[in-house]
Design an enzyme around this catalytic site. Structure first.
Site, mmCIF file in Angstrom:
data_model
loop_
_atom_site.group_PDB
_atom_site.id
_atom_site.type_symbol
_atom_site.label_atom_id
_atom_site.label_comp_id
_atom_site.label_asym_id
_atom_site.label_seq_id
_atom_site.Cartn_x
_atom_site.Cartn_y
_atom_site.Cartn_z
ATOM 1 N N LYS A 100 0.843 -1.206 0.000
ATOM 2 C CA LYS A 100 0.000 0.000 0.000
ATOM 3 C C LYS A 100 0.875 1.252 0.000
ATOM 4 O O LYS A 100 2.074 1.181 0.319
ATOM 5 C CB LYS A 100 -0.927 -0.018 1.223
ATOM 6 C CG LYS A 100 -0.206 -0.024 2.567
ATOM 7 C CD LYS A 100 -1.167 -0.362 3.713
ATOM 8 C CE LYS A 100 -0.420 -0.380 5.045
ATOM 9 N NZ LYS A 100 -1.267 -0.883 6.135
ATOM 10 N N ARG B 229 -11.076 -0.293 14.668
ATOM 11 C CA ARG B 229 -10.821 0.588 13.535
ATOM 12 C C ARG B 229 -11.706 0.078 12.405
ATOM 13 O O ARG B 229 -12.751 0.615 12.124
ATOM 14 C CB ARG B 229 -9.324 0.469 13.210
ATOM 15 C CG ARG B 229 -8.703 1.571 12.461
ATOM 16 C CD ARG B 229 -7.190 1.406 12.367
ATOM 17 N NE ARG B 229 -6.749 0.176 11.727
ATOM 18 C CZ ARG B 229 -5.518 -0.046 11.286
ATOM 19 N NH1 ARG B 229 -4.594 0.889 11.430
ATOM 20 N NH2 ARG B 229 -5.189 -1.181 10.710
ATOM 21 N N TYR C 239 14.620 30.746 9.158
ATOM 22 C CA TYR C 239 13.390 31.395 9.608
ATOM 23 C C TYR C 239 13.334 31.454 11.129
ATOM 24 O O TYR C 239 13.674 30.472 11.797
ATOM 25 C CB TYR C 239 12.170 30.605 9.115
ATOM 26 C CG TYR C 239 11.849 30.801 7.653
ATOM 27 C CD1 TYR C 239 11.498 32.041 7.146
ATOM 28 C CD2 TYR C 239 11.873 29.712 6.791
ATOM 29 C CE1 TYR C 239 11.171 32.204 5.804
ATOM 30 C CE2 TYR C 239 11.553 29.859 5.449
ATOM 31 C CZ TYR C 239 11.204 31.110 4.959
ATOM 32 O OH TYR C 239 10.884 31.264 3.640
ATOM 33 N N MET D 22 10.854 24.979 3.217
ATOM 34 C CA MET D 22 10.095 24.138 2.278
ATOM 35 C C MET D 22 11.042 23.347 1.358
ATOM 36 O O MET D 22 10.824 22.163 1.106
ATOM 37 C CB MET D 22 9.157 24.995 1.429
ATOM 38 C CG MET D 22 8.256 24.174 0.529
ATOM 39 S SD MET D 22 7.202 25.174 -0.542
ATOM 40 C CE MET D 22 6.151 25.997 0.642
HETATM 41 C C1 LIG Z 1 -0.528 -1.814 6.853
HETATM 42 C C2 LIG Z 1 -1.071 -3.126 7.260
HETATM 43 C C3 LIG Z 1 -0.226 -4.248 7.334
HETATM 44 C C4 LIG Z 1 1.280 -4.138 7.229
HETATM 45 O O1 LIG Z 1 1.751 -3.638 8.470
HETATM 46 P P1 LIG Z 1 3.309 -3.482 8.779
HETATM 47 O O2 LIG Z 1 3.352 -3.117 10.216
HETATM 48 O O3 LIG Z 1 3.791 -2.359 7.911
HETATM 49 O O4 LIG Z 1 3.969 -4.757 8.463
HETATM 50 C C5 LIG Z 1 -0.803 -5.478 7.541
HETATM 51 N N1 LIG Z 1 -2.142 -5.606 7.727
HETATM 52 C C6 LIG Z 1 -2.980 -4.542 7.715
HETATM 53 C C7 LIG Z 1 -4.429 -4.750 7.942
HETATM 54 C C8 LIG Z 1 -2.467 -3.265 7.496
HETATM 55 O O5 LIG Z 1 -3.284 -2.208 7.505
#
Ligand SMILES: *Cc1c(COP(=O)(O)O)cnc(C)c1O
Length: 372
Positions: free
Chosen positions: A42, A140, A263, A311
């Protein structure tokens, strides 16, 4: 990492070691055997570039990939025509056809999403694969225990759905002493037992793999560990570093009291020295919280950030190095093996995940290893 020609116009270079990511996947796979090892790619493989990383992992034998969103799934399908692709956010009303059309497997996180997918299967006229997410304590996404109970009581809720995976997610896996780990594993095992028979189960992400075999179940889902983040904080990092970020020095200034830097004039020069300015700033994901706190490395010597991060620019006190080493055109390493994403994160007050996923779009990106 092999030496790669850096384009002269690159003001900063991000080098991604695809072979290191592949080696990290093999390490996770071997740890988890006989469980299967998927890969979480992801957020563009945590900012490292799914287009290069996903095929390299597929070539290692990884068959199952996870993304967060439907768009990410559509993008990954173009890269991986054959792999199983799971979409963690699940179906969204009106977007079921996008999932079906690209052969994406949604993670069903609620009875509502189960309903969307059931209706999509009815319209499709054939069973549709899905994963089912049972919440074991993250609060969640995922079905609560009583909703899993509703599925058990009424199997017709899953009509037309081919459940291919039961999953849950650990809240505290990076702390092996957390009592919640065992409690979540026990609850998930119990919930999975009341889901349709024969569903493989997956609980462990990166850190969960290192909690031991009791957490591996049938499939593990590492993300961060693949990209070199330490899955065992407080212990030495078993993963290979995969990222190196270098920034070009634009200018070097001789400084002395009573000058200030940047800054807000937050850094007061205390003695005669030199300050180098590089072409990376918070717009590149080099977080503003690193101002007066972070550091870089030149030829093994740590050089502290002085003043606020701008920036597009960051200033370093390079007084510790000889003047001929620190000159315009030379590079300062911002992330590297001796100063990895976790170390930068500690200075920035965040976690390595955020450092990687914040990596900007302006870097000249060089992937080494993997298939060309
Ligand atoms: C992002 C995610 C993972 C991977 O988690 P890591 O800690 O980066 O290995 C696995 N399962 C779910 C449901 C996630 O949201």
């Amino acid at each position: 990492m092999s030496v790669t020609a850096i384009p002269p116009r690159a003001s900063a270079v991000l080098t991604i070691d695809v072979d290191a990511v592949a080696a990290n996947w093999r390490l996770c796979r071997d740890r988890a055997l006989p469980a299967r090892c998927a890969a979480v790619v992801k957020a563009d493989a945590y900012g490292l570039g799914a287009e290069r990383i996903a095929p390299a992992l597929a070539a290692e034998g990884c068959r199952e990939f996870f993304v967060a969103t439907i768009d990410e799934g559509i993008g990954l399908r173009r890269i991986l025509p054959e792999s199983a692709i799971f979409v963690l956010c699940g179906p969204l009303a009106g977007a079921e056809g996008d999932l079906v059309g690209h052969r994406l497997v949604p993670v069903l996180n609620s009875l509502e999403q189960i309903g969307l997918w059931r209706d999509a299967a009815a319209r499709h006229g054939a069973a549709l694969a899905a994963a089912i997410h049972a919440d074991s304590g993250m609060t969640r996404l995922g079905l609560e225990a009583r909703e899993v109970g509703a599925l058990t009581a009424d199997p017709a809720l899953l009509a037309g759905i081919r459940p291919v995976l039961a999953l849950s997610h650990l809240a505290c896996a990076d702390d092996r002493s957390a009592a919640m780990n065992g409690a979540q594993r026990d609850l998930f095992t119990r919930l999975a037992a009341s889901l349709p028979e024969g569903m493989p189960r997956s609980l462990a992400a990166s850190s969960g793999i290192f909690l031991g075999a009791a957490y591996h179940l049938d499939m593990v889902r590492p993300g961060s560990a693949l990209y070199g983040i330490n899955p065992t904080p407080g212990h030495s990092n078993p993963m290979r570093p995969a990222v190196r970020l270098e920034a070009r020095i634009l200018q070097v200034r001789d400084v002395d009291t009573p000058m200030t830097v940047g800054y807000g004039a937050t850094h007061q020069i205390a003695r005669k020295g030199r300050v180098a300015t590089v072409a990376v700033g918070y717009a590149d994901g080099w977080l503003r919280s690193l101002g007066n706190r972070g550091h870089g490395v030149i030829e093994g010597v740590r050089v502290p950030v002085v003043g606020r991060i701008s920036m597009d620019l960051t200033t370093f006190d390079v007084s510790a190095l000889p003047a001929d080493t620190v000159r315009p055109g030379a590079m300062i390493e911002l992330i590297g093996p001796s100063h990895d994403a976790d170390a930068v994160a500690a200075e920035a007050g965040t976690i390595g995940y955020e450092i990687l996923t914040a990596l900007g779009r302006r870097y000249a990106r060089v992937h080494v290893g993997g298939a060309a």
